[in-house]
Design an enzyme around this catalytic site. Structure first.
Site, PDB file in Angstrom:
ATOM      1  N   GLY A 117      66.367 -40.098  48.835  1.00 25.76           N
ATOM      2  CA  GLY A 117      66.165 -39.557  50.182  1.00 25.76           C
ATOM      3  C   GLY A 117      66.561 -38.096  50.372  1.00 25.76           C
ATOM      4  N   GLU A 139      73.200 -35.512  51.216  1.00 22.45           N
ATOM      5  CA  GLU A 139      72.518 -36.752  51.588  1.00 22.45           C
ATOM      6  C   GLU A 139      71.541 -36.502  52.727  1.00 22.45           C
ATOM      7  OE1 GLU A 139      71.515 -39.470  51.010  1.00 22.45           O
ATOM      8  OE2 GLU A 139      72.962 -40.988  50.435  1.00 22.45           O
ATOM      9  N   ASP A 140      70.568 -37.380  52.851  1.00 30.65           N
ATOM     10  CA  ASP A 140      69.629 -37.236  53.971  1.00 30.65           C
ATOM     11  C   ASP A 140      70.200 -37.790  55.265  1.00 30.65           C
ATOM     12  OD1 ASP A 140      69.522 -39.736  52.749  1.00 30.65           O
ATOM     13  OD2 ASP A 140      67.423 -40.077  53.208  1.00 30.65           O
ATOM     14  N   ASP A 160      74.238 -43.558  58.172  1.00 27.48           N
ATOM     15  CA  ASP A 160      73.880 -44.585  59.133  1.00 27.48           C
ATOM     16  C   ASP A 160      75.142 -45.437  59.364  1.00 27.48           C
ATOM     17  OD1 ASP A 160      72.392 -46.640  60.402  1.00 27.48           O
ATOM     18  OD2 ASP A 160      70.640 -46.155  59.200  1.00 27.48           O
ATOM     19  N   LYS A 166      73.663 -40.706  62.317  1.00 28.25           N
ATOM     20  CA  LYS A 166      73.435 -41.706  63.372  1.00 28.25           C
ATOM     21  C   LYS A 166      74.778 -42.355  63.684  1.00 28.25           C
ATOM     22  CE  LYS A 166      68.908 -43.843  62.605  1.00 28.25           C
ATOM     23  NZ  LYS A 166      68.282 -45.080  62.083  1.00 28.25           N
ATOM     24  N   PHE A 174      64.190 -45.647  63.970  1.00 28.56           N
ATOM     25  CA  PHE A 174      63.793 -45.666  62.561  1.00 28.56           C
ATOM     26  C   PHE A 174      63.031 -44.384  62.241  1.00 28.56           C
ATOM     27  CE2 PHE A 174      61.896 -46.626  58.608  1.00 28.56           C
ATOM     28  CZ  PHE A 174      62.696 -47.604  58.024  1.00 28.56           C
ATOM     29  N   ARG A 183      58.072 -39.925  52.378  1.00 28.56           N
ATOM     30  CA  ARG A 183      59.116 -38.960  52.006  1.00 28.56           C
ATOM     31  C   ARG A 183      58.559 -37.530  52.000  1.00 28.56           C
ATOM     32  NH1 ARG A 183      63.474 -42.057  49.934  1.00 28.56           N
ATOM     33  NH2 ARG A 183      62.874 -43.843  48.674  1.00 28.56           N
TER      34      ARG A 183
HETATM   35  C1  PRP Z   1      69.746 -44.238  52.600  1.00 31.53           C
HETATM   36  C2  PRP Z   1      70.463 -42.901  52.641  1.00 31.53           C
HETATM   37  C3  PRP Z   1      71.894 -43.265  52.369  1.00 31.53           C
HETATM   38  C4  PRP Z   1      72.016 -44.642  52.991  1.00 31.53           C
HETATM   39  C5  PRP Z   1      72.635 -44.508  54.344  1.00 31.53           C
HETATM   40  O1  PRP Z   1      69.424 -44.518  51.278  1.00 31.53           O
HETATM   41  O2  PRP Z   1      69.955 -41.998  51.700  1.00 31.53           O
HETATM   42  O3  PRP Z   1      72.190 -43.328  50.996  1.00 31.53           O
HETATM   43  O4  PRP Z   1      70.689 -45.177  53.123  1.00 31.53           O
HETATM   44  O5  PRP Z   1      72.851 -45.767  54.915  1.00 31.53           O
HETATM   45  P1  PRP Z   1      74.297 -46.281  55.303  1.00 31.53           P
HETATM   46  O6  PRP Z   1      75.035 -45.144  55.960  1.00 31.53           O
HETATM   47  O7  PRP Z   1      73.991 -47.397  56.300  1.00 31.53           O
HETATM   48  O8  PRP Z   1      75.004 -46.794  54.096  1.00 31.53           O
HETATM   49  P2  PRP Z   1      68.420 -45.660  50.819  1.00 31.53           P
HETATM   50  O9  PRP Z   1      69.193 -46.869  50.424  1.00 31.53           O
HETATM   51  O10 PRP Z   1      67.359 -45.845  51.876  1.00 31.53           O
HETATM   52  O11 PRP Z   1      67.794 -45.052  49.476  1.00 31.53           O
HETATM   53  P3  PRP Z   1      66.888 -43.742  49.274  1.00 31.53           P
HETATM   54  O12 PRP Z   1      67.788 -42.545  49.448  1.00 31.53           O
HETATM   55  O13 PRP Z   1      66.386 -43.858  47.875  1.00 31.53           O
HETATM   56  O14 PRP Z   1      65.805 -43.780  50.314  1.00 31.53           O
END
Ligand code: PRP
Length: 180
Positions: A47, A102-103, A106, A134, A155, A168
């Site tokens: 991400g 990080e992107d 959450d 978030k 979302f 993406r």
């Molecule tokens: C997303 C994002 C973080 C995580 C955040 O990754 O990049 O790593 O979720 O969520 P959290 O704060 O609830 O733990 P994802 O698992 O979607 O993988 P990706 O980066 O490959 O899309």
């Protein structure tokens, strides 16, 4: 030409221009904070890839790049916080300044677990830069050191963020249309 992805976007949340401007500001702030230091910037795949690429080019301090691929046990809608490392860092971070890029944060569980793992390697410092935050969804006591945008609990897709592996490559952050 029609953008085939746009029919799945209910609205643009953060435009390409807004992202560009904010990433520049974050880059300036981070460069100032790390001036005179040599930092390892860590891209968390997948991400973070767009944000990492743009933010790194907004940095004026010395840095090295490294990449980590992690997946959390759980399903698509909920992370468990237990992180499995499928690609670890190439180099040691002991006594090094480390900035995780990080992107999105959450629940915070993924980064909480990941930072706990990385702290055991004794970096000189460990910080997190997230494009999106978030806070409403937070389930543990963690927050990014650098935040691009605080967003509501919707979302979002684009600029690295996916829905089932797609979107993406959208150049902006949009809200995903809900399936009818
Ligand atoms: C997303 C994002 C973080 C995580 C955040 O990754 O990049 O790593 O979720 O969520 P959290 O704060 O609830 O733990 P994802 O698992 O979607 O993988 P990706 O980066 O490959 O899309």
């Amino acid at each position: 030409m029609i953008n085939e992805m746009e029919k799945d976007v209910s609205r643009v949340l953060i435009s390409e221009e807004e992202i560009k401007k904010r990433v520049k500001e974050m880059g300036a702030q981070i460069s100032e904070d790390y001036a005179g230091k040599d930092v390892i910037i860590v891209c968390i795949l997948k991400g973070a890839v767009q944000f990492f690429s743009d933010l790194s080019r907004a940095l004026t301090c010395h840095c090295e790049m490294d990449f980590m691929s992690i997946s959390s046990y759980g399903n698509a809608m909920r992370t468990s916080g237990i992180v499995r490392i499928s690609k670890d860092l190439d180099n040691s971070i002991t006594n090094r300044h480390v900035l995780i890029i990080e992107d999105i944060m959450d629940s915070g569980l993924t980064l909480n677990h990941l930072t706990n793992i990385l702290k055991t390697r004794q970096p000189a410092s460990l910080r997190i830069a997230c494009l999106l935050d978030k806070p409403e969804r937070r389930e543990c006591a963690i927050s990014p050191d650098y935040v691009g945008f605080v967003i509501p609990n919707e979302f979002v897709i684009g600029y690295g963020l996916d829905y089932m592996g797609h979107f993406r490559n959208l150049p902006y952050v949009g809200v995903k249309k809900t399936d009818q």
